[in-house]
Design an enzyme around this catalytic site. Structure first.
Site, short mmCIF file in Angstrom:
data_model
loop_
_atom_site.label_atom_id
_atom_site.label_comp_id
_atom_site.label_asym_id
_atom_site.label_seq_id
_atom_site.Cartn_x
_atom_site.Cartn_y
_atom_site.Cartn_z
N GLY A 41 -25.17 0.31 -16.31
CA GLY A 41 -25.03 -1.06 -15.80
C GLY A 41 -23.62 -1.42 -15.37
CD GLU A 42 -18.06 1.21 -16.06
OE1 GLU A 42 -17.24 1.72 -15.28
OE2 GLU A 42 -18.24 1.60 -17.23
NE ARG A 98 -24.14 -25.94 -18.54
CZ ARG A 98 -25.38 -25.52 -18.69
NH1 ARG A 98 -26.32 -26.37 -19.09
NH2 ARG A 98 -25.72 -24.28 -18.42
CG ASP A 171 -25.02 -37.84 -18.86
OD1 ASP A 171 -24.28 -38.24 -17.94
OD2 ASP A 171 -25.32 -36.64 -19.00
CE LYS A 194 -27.11 -36.50 -22.20
NZ LYS A 194 -27.36 -35.48 -21.24
CG ASP A 224 -29.83 -25.68 -18.59
OD1 ASP A 224 -30.71 -24.86 -18.26
OD2 ASP A 224 -28.97 -25.42 -19.44
CB THR A 225 -34.17 -27.69 -20.19
OG1 THR A 225 -33.55 -28.90 -20.63
CG2 THR A 225 -33.49 -26.50 -20.87
N GLY A 227 -34.73 -31.77 -19.28
CA GLY A 227 -35.11 -32.70 -20.35
C GLY A 227 -34.53 -34.09 -20.16
#
Length: 314
Positions: A41-42, A98, A171, A194, A224-225, A227
């Site tokens: 995988g390198e 993030r 938010d 939130k 992202d999710t 939610g």
């Protein structure tokens, strides 16, 4: 050749879908580039054409896995060692953004680590769009061209001709971003507040402001999710809004995100192509960032202002 060096545009293996469009808008073919992998995988990247004395633009978003970031770093090193005159990394989605501060004891500031890595390999300039936190620009001691998604989203929202437009931030942290949108659209804005018990799970949420009869557009930099957005949309509709849709520049869409969006009260989710969507979703509309990046590359080549691409200067 005059005073300008030849521009060459290359794409890392994960952003080719977008880089091809950027190169097309710019009016050039993508440069020859190969990524070989060892059996373990390198990664071993190589340029298939001379870049000596060229202004090189390397396009690669650094979404997971970390191989994408590693490939970009190795591309920069290869370009430096091949005597490129100037190396600009174009990172449509800047991963690890993030983690931009210590929000609890004994944690890493990953965004600063990424900035240090980019500096260490010899990047001359970074171009990105809608960083999770604007102050990440200060982590890099080199020029950062921070493009704004408003120039893509605002014309789209205007085209919808929503009667009672209201901008919302899902938010408190995104208030400045939402206020920016509200200003360009001559609309009011509200906030959702939130409270999280643990990452990716929301314990409670309330809406600050009146949404009765309004066409609400939630604004965030990444999903992202899903939610938070879905929960905010649900509460906004419960409070009597006529409709609710959402804007999010970077569609990370992990976990049950696609399911969450499909089953949500959202009319639509408007995203960009900084990250490729893993599956189709009829509620998701994708707007492309290719043209704005191509224009920015042209401005850098000609030593012109990038800020003229921002909506407040148009």
């Amino acid at each position: 050749m005059g005073s300008f060096n030849t521009v060459k545009i290359f794409s890392g293996s994960q952003s080719e879908y977008l880089a091809k469009d950027i190169a097309r808008y710019y009016g050039k073919e993508l440069g020859g580039y190969t990524l070989r992998k060892f059996s373990d995988g390198e990664l071993s990247p190589s340029f298939e054409e001379s870049i000596r004395g060229c202004d090189v633009f390397l396009i690669q978003s650094t979404f997971p896995p970390a191989d994408n970031l590693m490939e970009l770093l190795l591309m920069v090193d290869a370009a430096r060692r091949a005597s490129a005159h100037y190396v600009t990394v174009v990172i449509p989605y800047f991963g690890y953004a993030r983690q931009d501060r210590k929000d609890k004891p004994r944690v890493a500031i990953a965004a600063k680590v990424v900035a240090n890595l980019l500096t260490a390999v010899g990047v001359d300039r970074v171009m990105t769009i809608d960083l999770h936190a604007g102050q990440i620009q200060g982590f890099l001691d080199l020029p950062v061209d921070h493009l704004e998604g408003t120039s893509i989203f605002v014309p789209y929202i205007k085209s919808l001709n929503l009667k009672n437009l209201l901008i919302a931030s899902p938010d408190v942290g995104g208030a400045a971003r939402a206020r920016n949108f509200a200003k360009f659209l001559n609309a009011d804005m509200i906030l959702c507040d939130k409270h999280r018990k643990r990452a990716n799970e929301i314990a409670s949420m309330q809406v600050i402001g009146d949404v009765e009869g309004m066409d609400v557009v939630l604004v965030d930099d990444l999903i992202d999710t899903g939610g938070t957005l879905c929960k905010a949309a649900e509460i906004i509709m419960e409070k009597g809004a006529s409709s609710v849709r959402a804007i999010s520049t970077h569609a990370i869409m992990s976990g049950k995100a696609h399911e969450n969006i499909a089953n949500s009260v959202l009319e639509e989710l408007i995203v960009t192509d900084t990250i490729p969507l893993k599956q189709q979703n009829e509620k998701i509309r994708v707007l492309s960032v290719a043209e704005i990046f191509a224009k920015a590359i042209g401005r850098i080549r000609d030593h012109e202002s990038i800020s003229s691409l921002f909506i407040n200067n148009q």
